[in-house]
Write a protein that holds these residues in place. Sequence first.
Motif, PDB file in Angstrom:
ATOM      1  N   HIS A   1       9.668  -0.637   4.669  1.00 17.73           N
ATOM      2  CA  HIS A   1      10.091  -1.350   6.011  1.00 17.73           C
ATOM      3  C   HIS A   1       8.745  -1.546   6.990  1.00 17.73           C
ATOM      4  N   GLY A   2       9.160  -2.544   7.789  1.00 19.09           N
ATOM      5  CA  GLY A   2       8.150  -2.387   9.057  1.00 19.09           C
ATOM      6  C   GLY A   2       6.738  -3.353   8.590  1.00 19.09           C
ATOM      7  N   LEU A   3       6.735  -3.906   7.681  1.00 21.71           N
ATOM      8  CA  LEU A   3       5.693  -4.618   7.380  1.00 21.71           C
ATOM      9  C   LEU A   3       5.700  -6.314   8.083  1.00 21.71           C
ATOM     10  N   ARG A   4       4.702  -6.810   8.533  1.00 20.33           N
ATOM     11  CA  ARG A   4       4.719  -8.097   8.903  1.00 20.33           C
ATOM     12  C   ARG A   4       3.456  -8.580   8.034  1.00 20.33           C
ATOM     13  N   ILE A   5       3.901  -9.352   6.806  1.00 18.11           N
ATOM     14  CA  ILE A   5       2.861  -9.631   5.772  1.00 18.11           C
ATOM     15  C   ILE A   5       2.279 -11.074   6.237  1.00 18.11           C
ATOM     16  N   THR A   6       1.320 -11.071   6.713  1.00 19.65           N
ATOM     17  CA  THR A   6       0.615 -12.333   7.389  1.00 19.65           C
ATOM     18  C   THR A   6      -0.725 -12.632   6.051  1.00 19.65           C
ATOM     19  N   ASP A   7      -0.989 -11.878   5.234  1.00 16.82           N
ATOM     20  CA  ASP A   7      -1.754 -12.057   4.178  1.00 16.82           C
ATOM     21  C   ASP A   7      -1.227 -11.602   2.922  1.00 16.82           C
ATOM     22  N   PRO A   8      -0.083 -12.385   1.993  1.00 19.28           N
ATOM     23  CA  PRO A   8       0.507 -11.711   1.104  1.00 19.28           C
ATOM     24  C   PRO A   8      -0.309 -11.455   0.109  1.00 19.28           C
ATOM     25  N   VAL A   9      -1.400 -12.199  -0.500  1.00 23.26           N
ATOM     26  CA  VAL A   9      -1.969 -12.199  -1.513  1.00 23.26           C
ATOM     27  C   VAL A   9      -2.714 -10.808  -1.560  1.00 23.26           C
ATOM     28  N   THR A  10      -3.550 -10.588  -0.423  1.00 20.34           N
ATOM     29  CA  THR A  10      -4.359  -9.408  -0.142  1.00 20.34           C
ATOM     30  C   THR A  10      -3.127  -7.999  -0.146  1.00 20.34           C
ATOM     31  N   LEU A  11      -2.237  -8.276   0.440  1.00 20.70           N
ATOM     32  CA  LEU A  11      -1.427  -6.723   0.344  1.00 20.70           C
ATOM     33  C   LEU A  11      -0.838  -6.706  -1.030  1.00 20.70           C
ATOM     34  N   GLU A  12      -0.557  -7.913  -1.831  1.00 20.78           N
ATOM     35  CA  GLU A  12       0.073  -7.776  -3.413  1.00 20.78           C
ATOM     36  C   GLU A  12      -0.947  -6.917  -4.162  1.00 20.78           C
TER      37      GLU A  12
ATOM     38  N   ALA B   1      -3.550  -5.065  -2.855  1.00 18.20           N
ATOM     39  CA  ALA B   1      -3.834  -3.832  -2.403  1.00 18.20           C
ATOM     40  C   ALA B   1      -2.603  -2.808  -2.897  1.00 18.20           C
ATOM     41  N   ILE B   2      -1.470  -3.143  -2.897  1.00 20.91           N
ATOM     42  CA  ILE B   2      -0.531  -2.138  -3.208  1.00 20.91           C
ATOM     43  C   ILE B   2      -0.513  -1.724  -4.732  1.00 20.91           C
ATOM     44  N   ASN B   3      -0.692  -3.270  -5.603  1.00 22.96           N
ATOM     45  CA  ASN B   3      -0.869  -2.865  -7.137  1.00 22.96           C
ATOM     46  C   ASN B   3      -2.097  -2.027  -7.466  1.00 22.96           C
ATOM     47  N   ASP B   4      -2.956  -1.843  -6.472  1.00 22.08           N
ATOM     48  CA  ASP B   4      -4.310  -1.038  -6.655  1.00 22.08           C
ATOM     49  C   ASP B   4      -3.705   0.509  -6.692  1.00 22.08           C
ATOM     50  N   ILE B   5      -2.612   0.754  -6.164  1.00 18.82           N
ATOM     51  CA  ILE B   5      -2.325   2.125  -5.892  1.00 18.82           C
ATOM     52  C   ILE B   5      -1.833   2.808  -7.498  1.00 18.82           C
TER      53      ILE B   5
ATOM     54  N   LEU C   1       5.967  -8.666  -4.104  1.00 13.88           N
ATOM     55  CA  LEU C   1       5.548  -9.488  -3.567  1.00 13.88           C
ATOM     56  C   LEU C   1       4.902 -10.750  -4.636  1.00 13.88           C
ATOM     57  N   PHE C   2       5.554 -11.943  -4.530  1.00 13.74           N
ATOM     58  CA  PHE C   2       4.974 -13.087  -5.748  1.00 13.74           C
ATOM     59  C   PHE C   2       4.158 -13.938  -4.699  1.00 13.74           C
ATOM     60  N   ALA C   3       2.833 -13.606  -4.673  1.00 10.74           N
ATOM     61  CA  ALA C   3       2.034 -14.244  -3.867  1.00 10.74           C
ATOM     62  C   ALA C   3       0.995 -14.871  -4.763  1.00 10.74           C
ATOM     63  N   LEU C   4       0.345 -13.828  -5.578  1.00 10.10           N
ATOM     64  CA  LEU C   4      -0.579 -14.349  -6.513  1.00 10.10           C
ATOM     65  C   LEU C   4      -0.030 -15.375  -7.739  1.00 10.10           C
ATOM     66  N   ARG C   5       1.319 -15.247  -7.792  1.00  9.96           N
ATOM     67  CA  ARG C   5       2.068 -16.283  -8.472  1.00  9.96           C
ATOM     68  C   ARG C   5       3.084 -16.580  -7.714  1.00  9.96           C
ATOM     69  N   PRO C   6       3.246 -17.755  -6.978  1.00 15.01           N
ATOM     70  CA  PRO C   6       4.153 -17.864  -5.938  1.00 15.01           C
ATOM     71  C   PRO C   6       5.071 -19.014  -6.943  1.00 15.01           C
ATOM     72  N   ALA C   7       6.131 -19.512  -6.299  1.00 21.14           N
ATOM     73  CA  ALA C   7       7.241 -20.358  -6.836  1.00 21.14           C
ATOM     74  C   ALA C   7       6.343 -21.658  -6.771  1.00 21.14           C
ATOM     75  N   ASP C   8       6.794 -22.567  -7.781  1.00 22.33           N
ATOM     76  CA  ASP C   8       6.321 -24.125  -7.714  1.00 22.33           C
ATOM     77  C   ASP C   8       7.078 -25.274  -7.023  1.00 22.33           C
ATOM     78  N   VAL C   9       8.383 -24.479  -7.246  1.00 19.08           N
ATOM     79  CA  VAL C   9       9.609 -25.564  -6.338  1.00 19.08           C
ATOM     80  C   VAL C   9      10.228 -24.578  -5.787  1.00 19.08           C
ATOM     81  N   LEU C  10      10.916 -24.615  -4.480  1.00 14.06           N
ATOM     82  CA  LEU C  10      11.547 -23.897  -3.801  1.00 14.06           C
ATOM     83  C   LEU C  10      12.996 -24.794  -3.439  1.00 14.06           C
ATOM     84  N   LEU C  11      14.003 -24.268  -4.170  1.00 14.59           N
ATOM     85  CA  LEU C  11      15.221 -25.238  -3.617  1.00 14.59           C
ATOM     86  C   LEU C  11      16.248 -24.377  -2.746  1.00 14.59           C
TER      87      LEU C  11
END
Length: 235
Positions: free
Chosen positions: A189-200, A202-206, A214-224
């Motif tokens: 909770h309490g995150l304001r994610i202004t840089d999703p790629v960096t946070l994704e 950083a968390i995966n490095d723990i 977070l799906f930022a390194l591989r975002p969606a291609d189409v959003l409906l």
Amino acid sequence: RLRVHYAPISAQIRYFRMTQDELKQRVAMAALAHVEDGMVVGVGTGSTVNFFIDALAGIKGRIDGAVSSSEASTARLKAHGIPVFDLNAAGPLPLYVDGADEANARLQLIKGGGAALTREKIVAGASAKFVCIADASKLVDTLGRFPLPVEVIPMARSHVARALLALGGQPVWREGVVTDNGNWILDVHGLRITDPVTLERAINDIAGVVTNGLFALRPADVLLLGAPEGVRELR
Ligand code: 5RP
């Protein structure tokens, strides 16, 4: 004298739910336009995807089958008689369809509200095109209002929670939930994610984190996005 009659609160809630479900169904139907004959379709998890699976059943003779991102979706696909393949056997997929808990205009997502984030991220990563389906309420300016799910190896729960605190979040253990992979979920909770790629990253490095929602390194291609006025498409 003017008298205003309000429906009982239970009826109002029922109406709201029905409307949300109608939006989800509408957007799920729209995703069928991306399904081509002979495809093996990657299938996500959640209430929106359940509508997609039901819609897919209507054209099941045209597809070869599906690769599923959860035990729940596998059961629903099989109940419809849609063959479910192992990803290792199916190889790279042409299409993945999944929902989201939040999406931004860059098609970066928060997922994992249904605790299926790891398999979802694997199938998304193995797919040429990721079509994300959601009702329009999921679109936000900045990701993070929805608590970010993190799948952890059980013995690492406290260690990962301390590291997430150091990153500025407030992790809460989703007690009683065990993922399809036998792991646990921390909701941050309490995150304001202004840089999703960096946070994704950083968390995966723990150590002890399996992956985060977070799906930022591989975002969606189409959003409906399903809205009362129709389905809006973002690319
Ligand atoms: C499951 C997910 C779902 O896609 C996400 O929670 C959205 O679900 P719903 O369609 O029920 O709102 O990531 O892990």
